[in-house]
Design a protein around this motif. Sequence first.
Motif, PDB file in Angstrom:
ATOM      1  N   PHE A 326       0.838  -1.206   0.000  1.00  0.00           N
ATOM      2  CA  PHE A 326       0.000   0.000   0.000  1.00  0.00           C
ATOM      3  C   PHE A 326       0.871   1.252   0.000  1.00  0.00           C
ATOM      4  N   THR A 327       1.920   1.257   0.814  1.00  0.00           N
ATOM      5  CA  THR A 327       2.832   2.400   0.856  1.00  0.00           C
ATOM      6  C   THR A 327       3.519   2.586  -0.490  1.00  0.00           C
ATOM      7  N   LEU A 328       3.960   1.485  -1.080  1.00  0.00           N
ATOM      8  CA  LEU A 328       4.623   1.547  -2.389  1.00  0.00           C
ATOM      9  C   LEU A 328       3.692   2.141  -3.433  1.00  0.00           C
ATOM     10  N   LYS A 329       2.446   1.700  -3.451  1.00  0.00           N
ATOM     11  CA  LYS A 329       1.479   2.169  -4.443  1.00  0.00           C
ATOM     12  C   LYS A 329       1.248   3.674  -4.315  1.00  0.00           C
ATOM     13  N   CYS A 330       1.063   4.150  -3.105  1.00  0.00           N
ATOM     14  CA  CYS A 330       0.833   5.582  -2.891  1.00  0.00           C
ATOM     15  C   CYS A 330       2.041   6.413  -3.332  1.00  0.00           C
ATOM     16  N   ASP A 331       3.249   5.958  -2.974  1.00  0.00           N
ATOM     17  CA  ASP A 331       4.458   6.698  -3.339  1.00  0.00           C
ATOM     18  C   ASP A 331       4.681   6.723  -4.852  1.00  0.00           C
ATOM     19  N   VAL A 332       4.422   5.591  -5.509  1.00  0.00           N
ATOM     20  CA  VAL A 332       4.623   5.517  -6.957  1.00  0.00           C
ATOM     21  C   VAL A 332       3.631   6.409  -7.686  1.00  0.00           C
TER      22      VAL A 332
END
Length: 365
Positions: A326-332
Amino acid sequence: MVEFIANYKSLLIYVTLVILSVFILRFLTKFFIKWLIKKETNRLSDAPVRSMKMVKMTLNLLWLVLGVIALSAVFVDRDKDKLLVGYFKTASYIGIVTVVTIITATLCNLWFKHRIDQKITDDFDPTTYKFLRYVSVFVICFIGLLFGLMAFPSLKSVAQTALGGAGVLALIAGVASQEALSNLVGGLFIVLFKPFKIGDVIKITDTMVGTVTDITLRHTVIRNFENKMIVIPNAVINKEKLINYDLGELKCCEHVELGITYDSNIELAKKILQEECENHPLIYDNRTELEKKDGLPIVKTALTKFNDSSITIRAWAWSSSFGHSFTLKCDVYESAKKRFDEEGVGLAFPTRTIYMANANNPENK
């Protein structure tokens, strides 16, 4: 007055002794419970203060009831003495059973709580112990209730039958609703077959995603990512199809999708999305040794859909856990938007083209 005292001297002494005994017993109860609470609080940070106060209230009520029954003997005929003795025994029996039940349930609850804390400290699953704690306390209170019912002649046969063995289940089935039994059976199935356990992150619907914090006889409690507690009956959760992100392998594949305009450079958009995913510190390399040898990228990208006013490109980004994904998706999303603006790739938004029939006709003006 002197004659009255002389005539009723024995009764006055009896009444005085009864009242004095009640006050002494209440004082001793208060002193003992206060001392016990102080001692246990110093020894244990989670001392059962509430249970001790319940014992205090029960004993104080018992002394008061027994005192009233004893004083009643002064005002009733002697042929009623046998009845008063029966009331005295019944009140004493119920009071003792209540106190023993509270103490036993409290000790059982404390034992399970310490075992649960030990399991958590040793990094073991405490789900079974948490569920058994509720079952044990319920059974102790239920048996205490049955013993209390034995004090009444009209209910004694029912209590004896229930305490006999199979009668317990029959009595529960008779007095409990079908929904309550379904929740109880559902809780047993969850503990036995373990589709999830306490601490697992599960998803039931898009609005019910979170960490399992408790499994009781009736319901399962989930803490969502807004720190709100979701209470779901066990019968309901057993019928639902759910996703357990902590069952088996923890690694998770996140679909990072962006919609670009039809006139954008598809290859450039795929390259930017791939680079932003691969450069993120939480990306997980899920390639096989053969795929690494063949030089395949860590993140695969592709055009997946033609929409009314956009083209959807997708990146398959792996992470070590659901939380990281989830964190990766938001940052990307954020970094890819900045790159798209710099490289001239347009993110699509809903548009509509309107054609006016005979727009140049003077009659329409």
